[in-house]
Design an enzyme around this catalytic site. Sequence first.
Site, PDB file in Angstrom:
ATOM      1  N   ASP A  11       0.735  -8.410   9.268  1.00 50.80           N
ATOM      2  CA  ASP A  11       1.793  -7.447   9.577  1.00 50.80           C
ATOM      3  C   ASP A  11       2.856  -8.191  10.370  1.00 50.80           C
ATOM      4  O   ASP A  11       2.557  -8.798  11.405  1.00 50.80           O
ATOM      5  CB  ASP A  11       1.256  -6.296  10.427  1.00 50.80           C
ATOM      6  CG  ASP A  11       0.347  -5.363   9.626  1.00 50.80           C
ATOM      7  OD1 ASP A  11       0.447  -5.361   8.396  1.00 50.80           O
ATOM      8  OD2 ASP A  11      -0.446  -4.648  10.252  1.00 50.80           O
ATOM      9  N   ASP A 130      -0.379   4.774   2.342  1.00 55.28           N
ATOM     10  CA  ASP A 130      -0.867   4.998   3.706  1.00 55.28           C
ATOM     11  C   ASP A 130      -1.291   6.459   3.788  1.00 55.28           C
ATOM     12  O   ASP A 130      -0.452   7.360   3.683  1.00 55.28           O
ATOM     13  CB  ASP A 130       0.238   4.720   4.735  1.00 55.28           C
ATOM     14  CG  ASP A 130       0.681   3.262   4.734  1.00 55.28           C
ATOM     15  OD1 ASP A 130      -0.127   2.404   4.330  1.00 55.28           O
ATOM     16  OD2 ASP A 130       1.830   2.981   5.134  1.00 55.28           O
TER      17      ASP A 130
END
Length: 253
Positions: A11, A130
Site C-alpha cells: 500500500d 473492498d
Amino acid sequence: MLKTRLIPCLDVADGRVVKGVNFVGLRDAGDPVEAARAYDAAGADEICFLDIHATHENRGTMFDMVRRTAEQCFVPLTVGGGVRTKDDVRALLLAGADKVSFNSAAVANPDVIAEAADQFGSQCIVCAIDAKTVSPGKWEIFTHGGRKGTGIDAVDFAKLVASKGAGEILLTSMDRDGTKSGFNLPLTKAISDAVNVPVIASGGVGNLDHLVEGVTKGGASAVLAASIFHFGEYTVGEAKEHMIANGIPMRLT
C-alpha cells in the site's frame, strides 16, 4: 494442478509503503521499490502496488515508481489506485505493470472493465472489491479507500464484473484489514463460488495458518498479505513452505 500464488501487497501513500488497520492509522513500512525488489528476490509470485491516496497530484510519482520497479523486478506487477479509464490502463502497462486494478471507477461504471478488457485482454484486468459485513452472509461494497458505502452487494457485483471481462478479483475484507485475525472466510468462499475467475483473498492475515485457510476454506486462487511480511514476522519462503506442508501446491524458486 494450478499452483496457488502468494502476493505481498504494498500500500503506497506519498511515495512510501504504509500499513494500517481497517484502512486507517497508517505507519511507514519503507521504500516501495526497495521492498518490491526484496520480495522479488524472496520468491514472491507477484507483487501488488495499491496507491491508497490516489489523486491527480501524485499520479506522476506512481508511474515513475512502477517504471523503476519493473526495471528491477521480474515477477508480475499489479498496480491499482486511481485507475479510471482504459487510457490509465494503457499508461500503467507501458510503465511496466503486468496487470491493472480498477476499484471505485468500476463501481461507478462497470462497463469500464469491459472497455479495458476488450482492448488489452482480460488477463491484465483486475477488479478490486473492498467489502464490509452488513449482516450475516451479506457484504456491501465500499469505495474511496473504504470511506464511502454504496449499497451494492459484493457477491452480485463480483458476478457482474466477471461477466464484463475482469480476469481476476482482488477481494479485501475491510472488517479484517490489518487486524491479523484471519481472512473473512465466508465472504471469500461466497465470492470464489460465485465467479469462474481467480479470487485473491486479502485482509486479515496474522499467521501462516491464515494463508492456508484462505485457500482450503475460502477457495481463493491466491493469497495476499502485507504486515506479516513488511515488519519481518515471516518470510515469503516460510509462508510457502508452510502452505506446501499443508498440501497446497506452490511454486518454489
